[in-house]
Design an enzyme around this catalytic site. Structure first.
Site, PDB file in Angstrom:
ATOM      1  N   GLU A   1      64.554  70.914 -74.981  1.00  0.00           N
ATOM      2  CA  GLU A   1      65.355  71.601 -75.992  1.00  0.00           C
ATOM      3  C   GLU A   1      65.237  70.711 -77.200  1.00  0.00           C
ATOM      4  OE1 GLU A   1      68.634  74.304 -74.778  1.00  0.00           O
ATOM      5  OE2 GLU A   1      69.139  72.504 -73.661  1.00  0.00           O
TER       6      GLU A   1
ATOM      7  N   ASP B   1      66.109  72.311 -68.053  1.00  0.00           N
ATOM      8  CA  ASP B   1      65.677  72.264 -69.450  1.00  0.00           C
ATOM      9  C   ASP B   1      64.742  71.086 -69.654  1.00  0.00           C
ATOM     10  OD1 ASP B   1      67.205  74.466 -70.049  1.00  0.00           O
ATOM     11  OD2 ASP B   1      68.951  73.274 -70.623  1.00  0.00           O
TER      12      ASP B   1
ATOM     13  N   HIS C   1      70.548  71.542 -65.065  1.00  0.00           N
ATOM     14  CA  HIS C   1      71.845  72.224 -64.936  1.00  0.00           C
ATOM     15  C   HIS C   1      71.940  72.789 -63.517  1.00  0.00           C
ATOM     16  CE1 HIS C   1      72.889  72.694 -69.340  1.00  0.00           C
ATOM     17  NE2 HIS C   1      71.576  72.640 -69.474  1.00  0.00           N
TER      18      HIS C   1
END
Ligand SMILES: *[C@@H]1O[C@H](CO)[C@@H](O)[C@H](O)[C@H]1NC(C)=O
Ligand SMILES: *[C@@H]1O[C@H](CO)[C@@H](O)[C@H](O)[C@H]1NC(C)=O
Length: 469
Positions: free
Chosen positions: A231, A228, A242
């Protein structure tokens, strides 16, 4: 499992599943982006890309007819008695990007609107993937490279998330209609709300949510690693790797998927939490937001670098550029945490200081897993979404809501704990829009002129000091 088959294959008699319909032609909006070489952003070359809408948003109907295979949050049980029959009986349609989904492009800019209403109903949010041909997702190896884009978050507030990230989706998508129709999504939540996974439907065991007409959860989930980069809304932003035991697409079943869609969040093979850098959560509350160091009322350039050591991802570094001046990430203001970039020791440290009871990022391979994911090639995702499960409070508010907001790691942003309810957002901010533009990719130092941006930052600082004196 079914083999991957392109829409053009002519294997008669095989249950291929998930074909494309012919009611609405599929025309991907064009989105130009750049690859860069050399240094300072001076040698960048235009790439003619296009974006495709994820399959989940599309009209799904009985082959050759107009009967819906899926309405609201439920499958038609006649058309979809089981996963294989459903994939055989139903076809997926082309998208009216602007008219139905509020997705537009112009040159290098992509604009995503939160809600769009047409004769058939209201569409909420969207998720698109960057393609390098009409049938393949563009692949990025981020290792030793730099990814840069401009974003305007000024029109998305509490509860909305204008996201830009990478996942290990199969290059050609899945099922017969494949990447051309946005099939093949997976991420580190191992989502179980996907209507099709690997060429088969997700109808068996599907539970439509009793209270939320837009939520349904199936028995099958699609896992893969996720990086990511962005975000964010105008209040908070997070940069979050992740990990996953297996970085590429892996199917999971029921509760053993873990993640957002399962009772046991940590029961799966991927890391649903990640190791996030959110300045506010790290105690620096004047860094990002309206009128703050990074001013979210204005567009900004976001640079993310993926540095390696011995061929493995070792550090994820971020710069912002606003009004020509560079802004580095701040040093955390939480006692016991130092470092303004993401490394494995930094994640270990934050996990300890925040006294987290779990450490899924590490349990599923940590930075080594993220490194493997990058080496395998990742697909670029851009989306605008609201959160049916946690109202995005993990990004922009106090979370968990009943925890002490003064405890390290609990406060993530200024939004109230009762904000971000999707039904409220749909009513209050139907036209909320995020804009991504000027995507650039290349070796470290190739996409922007750091020395010039540093010089500009020094000048601005001097001007400010003078004004004060
Ligand atoms: C479900 O699909 C069948 C055809 O497979 C159709 O005859 C029926 O009308 C559909 N039901 C609904 C509620 O749309
Ligand atoms: C239905 O959705 C609500 C929130 O939208 C959630 O609290 C609840 O757990 C969901 N139920 C199921 C069965 O997923």
């Amino acid at each position: 499992m079914l083999p991957l088959l392109a829409a053009t294959s002519v294997l008669v008699g095989l249950a291929r599943g998930q074909a494309a319909g012919s009611e609405e032609p599929e025309q991907h909006p064009a989105l130009s982006w750049q690859t860069c070489t050399g240094t300072g952003g001076a040698s960048c070359t235009d790439q003619a890309g296009e974006v495709v809408l994820d399959a989940n948003w599309r009209w799904l109907h009985v082959k050759g007819g107009y009967t819906n295979c899926y309405t609201g949050n439920a499958w038609n049980e006649t058309a979809c008695p089981d996963n294989a029959a459903c994939a055989e009986n139903c076809e997926i349609e082309g998208a009216d990007y602007e008219g139905t989904y509020g997705i537009t492009t112009s040159g290098s800019e992509l604009s995503l609107r939160y809600t769009t209403t047409d004769d058939y109903g209201t569409s909420i949010g969207s998720r698109v993937y960057l393609m390098d041909s009409p049938t393949t997702y563009a692949q990025f190896n981020l290792l030793d490279n730099e990814f840069t884009f401009d974003v305007d978050v000024s029109q998305i507030g509490c509860g909305l998330n204008g996201a830009l990230y990478f996942v290990n989706m199969p290059v050609e998508g899945q099922g017969e209609a494949g990447a051309e129709y946005g099939l093949g999504y997976c991420d580190s939540q191992c989502p179980r709300d996907l209507k099709f996974i690997d060429g088969l439907a997700n109808a068996e065991g599907w539970v439509p949510n009793e209270t939320d007409e837009n939520v349904g959860v199936g028995n099958r989930g699609a896992c893969c690693a996720e990086m990511d980069i962005w975000e964010a809304n105008s209040i908070s932003t997070a940069l979050t790797p992740h990990s996953c035991d297996t970085v590429t697409f892996t199917e999971c079943e029921g509760e053993s998927c873990g993640g957002t869609y399962s009772e046991d969040r940590y029961g799966g093979t991927c890391d649903p939490n990640g190791c996030d850098f959110n300045a506010y959560r790290l105690g620096v509350r004047d860094f990002y937001g309206d009128g703050k160091t990074v001013d979210t009322t204005q567009p900004m350039t976001v640079v993310t670098q993926f540095l390696t050591e011995g061929g493995t991802l070792s550090e994820i570094k971020r710069y912002y550029v606003q009004n020509g001046a560079v802004i580095e990430l701040p040093e955390p203001a939480v006692e016991g945490i130092t470092g303004n970039s993401i490394t494995q020791p930094w994640c270990d440290n934050v996990n300890q200081v925040f006294a987290e009871e779990v450490y899924p990022f590490n349990d599923h391979g940590g930075m080594q897993s993220m490194s493997d994911a990058m080496a395998a090639g990742m697909t670029l995702v851009m989306s605008l979404w609201s959160d049916n499960y946690a109202n995005m409070l993990w990004l922009d508010s106090t979370y968990p809501v009943d925890a002490d907001p003064e405890a390290p790691g609990v406060a993530r942003g200024e939004c109230p704990t009762d904000s971000g309810v999707p039904a409220d957002l749909v009513e209050q901010f139907p036209d909320a829009t995020v804009k991504f533009s000027n995507i650039k990719f290349g070796p470290i130092g190739s996409t922007f002129d750091l020395p010039a941006a540093q010089k500009k930052a020094r000048e601005l600082k001097e001007q400010k000091a003078k004004a004060k004196a």
